[in-house]
Write a protein that holds these residues in place. Sequence first.
Motif, short mmCIF file in Angstrom:
data_model
loop_
_atom_site.label_atom_id
_atom_site.label_comp_id
_atom_site.label_asym_id
_atom_site.label_seq_id
_atom_site.Cartn_x
_atom_site.Cartn_y
_atom_site.Cartn_z
N LEU A 1 -1.16 -6.31 -0.65
CA LEU A 1 -0.33 -6.55 0.55
C LEU A 1 -0.48 -5.35 1.49
CD1 LEU A 1 2.88 -7.82 -1.29
CD2 LEU A 1 1.28 -9.26 0.00
N PRO A 2 -1.61 -5.24 2.18
CA PRO A 2 -1.87 -4.05 3.00
C PRO A 2 -1.17 -4.09 4.36
CG PRO A 2 -3.72 -5.55 3.15
CD PRO A 2 -2.75 -6.19 2.18
N PHE A 3 0.15 -4.19 4.32
CA PHE A 3 0.93 -4.31 5.55
C PHE A 3 1.99 -3.22 5.60
CE2 PHE A 3 -0.20 -8.62 4.03
CZ PHE A 3 -1.15 -8.94 5.00
N SER A 4 2.42 -2.88 6.81
CA SER A 4 3.40 -1.81 6.94
C SER A 4 4.74 -2.17 6.31
CB SER A 4 3.61 -1.46 8.42
OG SER A 4 4.11 -2.58 9.14
N ASN A 5 5.04 -3.46 6.20
CA ASN A 5 6.29 -3.88 5.58
C ASN A 5 6.12 -4.19 4.09
OD1 ASN A 5 4.79 -6.20 5.93
ND2 ASN A 5 6.33 -7.31 7.11
N LEU A 6 5.17 -3.52 3.46
CA LEU A 6 4.95 -3.66 2.02
C LEU A 6 6.23 -3.44 1.24
CD1 LEU A 6 3.09 -3.75 -0.55
CD2 LEU A 6 2.78 -1.29 -0.23
N ILE A 7 7.04 -2.49 1.67
CA ILE A 7 8.27 -2.16 0.94
C ILE A 7 9.20 -3.36 0.86
CG2 ILE A 7 9.51 -1.31 2.98
CD1 ILE A 7 10.63 0.92 1.19
N ILE A 8 9.07 -4.29 1.81
CA ILE A 8 9.88 -5.52 1.80
C ILE A 8 9.13 -6.65 1.10
CG2 ILE A 8 11.11 -7.20 3.20
CD1 ILE A 8 12.26 -4.39 3.38
N PRO B 1 16.61 0.17 0.83
CA PRO B 1 15.71 1.18 1.40
C PRO B 1 16.03 1.58 2.83
CG PRO B 1 14.46 -0.54 0.27
CD PRO B 1 15.87 -1.02 0.39
N LEU B 2 16.77 0.74 3.55
CA LEU B 2 17.07 1.03 4.95
C LEU B 2 18.48 1.55 5.16
CD1 LEU B 2 14.56 -0.96 5.15
CD2 LEU B 2 15.42 -1.47 7.43
N MET B 3 19.26 1.65 4.11
CA MET B 3 20.62 2.14 4.26
C MET B 3 20.63 3.63 4.58
SD MET B 3 22.62 0.12 1.20
CE MET B 3 24.18 0.86 1.69
N GLY B 4 21.53 4.02 5.47
CA GLY B 4 21.61 5.42 5.87
C GLY B 4 20.71 5.70 7.06
N GLN B 5 20.54 6.97 7.37
CA GLN B 5 19.74 7.39 8.50
C GLN B 5 18.75 8.47 8.08
OE1 GLN B 5 22.60 8.64 11.47
NE2 GLN B 5 22.75 6.58 12.33
N TRP C 1 7.14 6.10 -1.96
CA TRP C 1 5.73 6.03 -1.57
C TRP C 1 5.48 4.79 -0.70
CZ3 TRP C 1 2.55 1.96 -2.53
CH2 TRP C 1 2.83 1.12 -3.61
N LYS C 2 6.29 3.75 -0.86
CA LYS C 2 6.11 2.58 0.00
C LYS C 2 6.58 2.87 1.42
CE LYS C 2 6.43 -0.74 -3.78
NZ LYS C 2 7.18 -1.87 -4.36
N GLY C 3 7.64 3.67 1.54
CA GLY C 3 8.06 4.09 2.87
C GLY C 3 7.02 4.99 3.52
N PHE C 4 6.43 5.88 2.72
CA PHE C 4 5.36 6.76 3.19
C PHE C 4 4.17 5.93 3.67
CE2 PHE C 4 1.65 9.43 1.56
CZ PHE C 4 1.58 10.22 2.69
N TYR C 5 3.83 4.90 2.91
CA TYR C 5 2.74 4.00 3.29
C TYR C 5 3.06 3.32 4.61
CZ TYR C 5 -0.66 0.16 2.86
OH TYR C 5 -1.68 -0.74 3.08
N ARG C 6 4.30 2.91 4.78
CA ARG C 6 4.70 2.26 6.04
C ARG C 6 4.48 3.20 7.22
NH1 ARG C 6 9.43 2.06 9.47
NH2 ARG C 6 9.46 0.05 10.57
N GLY C 7 4.91 4.44 7.09
CA GLY C 7 4.76 5.38 8.19
C GLY C 7 3.31 5.58 8.57
N LEU C 8 2.44 5.74 7.58
CA LEU C 8 1.02 5.95 7.87
C LEU C 8 0.38 4.69 8.47
CD1 LEU C 8 -0.20 7.94 4.72
CD2 LEU C 8 0.34 8.83 7.00
N LYS C 9 0.77 3.52 7.98
CA LYS C 9 0.22 2.27 8.52
C LYS C 9 0.60 2.10 9.99
CE LYS C 9 -1.51 -0.94 6.83
NZ LYS C 9 -2.93 -1.41 6.77
N LEU C 10 1.83 2.40 10.32
CA LEU C 10 2.27 2.24 11.71
C LEU C 10 1.58 3.24 12.63
CD1 LEU C 10 6.11 1.62 11.24
CD2 LEU C 10 4.35 -0.06 11.86
N LYS C 11 1.37 4.46 12.16
CA LYS C 11 0.75 5.48 13.01
C LYS C 11 -0.76 5.28 13.15
CE LYS C 11 2.10 8.52 14.86
NZ LYS C 11 2.56 8.67 16.26
#
Length: 303
Positions: free
Chosen positions: A62-69, A114-118, A173-183
């Motif tokens: 699932l090579p997508f930025s929303n992999l974490i979901i 994963p999205l709770m908080g800031q 690491w899935k959040g990290f992957y998201r950041g790199l995919k978006l950038k």
Amino acid sequence: MQDVIAGYFIVGVISLGGFFATRAWTKGWSVFALNQFAVVVVAAVGLYTAFVWESLFLTELLPFSNLIILSNAYPLAAMVLAAIASNRLRDQGWRRVIPMSGLLGAGVWSLIYPLMGQAPECDMNWDSQGICYQTTNQTCTAACAATLLNYYDIPTTEEEMAELCLTRQGTSWKGFYRGLKLKTKDTHYRVRMDYLTADELAASRRPVVLRVGKQAWFGGGNAAGLPDGWKVGEIHSVVCLGQIQGYYVIADPNPDIGIEFWSKEELLKVWDGHSARLERDYEGPPFKDTRSGLDNIRVLARR
């Protein structure tokens, strides 16, 4: 957050489909058969948690930025169990709503957690070699992401990466992957996360982000014992810039540490091979100026 919203929609539709399909399929089953099926589903969730949830193979599947979901199978499993409970307790009337509601809540919680908080607020702390240092206790991975992107002339900041990587008390690491995919969207680069050997790391000639530390479930891939200052359960991120004279040049985002030189033995005591890097069709020198990567490492070695 459009990618996250799209992920929620996809997982929600699949989970609801799983509920109605399971309820229709098992409608006429006996109590014994329903109980057995529930056991199978719970066992499948256990296997998924143990062998799939943390697997880097998911980045290929699932090579997508929303992999974490998208890779979160817990909502689907919860809805399947809710359907089983609905048929299993069909003679209980409204009371069957209680376990079904609990399962639904568990599935929703697994999605929104994963999205709770800031994301923490960060300052700017870069050195002349393009290394970003963390300015909070939670953003070592975000700082490493900024360092990695900077070497490929993709501008960013620690604070931006903390936001994109869904950093809260730390960064998955899935959040990290998201950041790199978006950038790296609309660039020539693709994010590659997999397991490397120490020799492959030495030969990569790329800046590589390493997850280091030691957890109980890492298994036998780590040498026994940890260096001074490391504790079991403490996970950290660093950037490996290459190897010189048999030592790995490590850029630690902790501003009190900075550049270190690790032997292969020291590396393997805290690293299980978990790595992240950027790749493209043509791989030129990773450093931005005209010097070779090795020349830059020598500059760091003289500091």
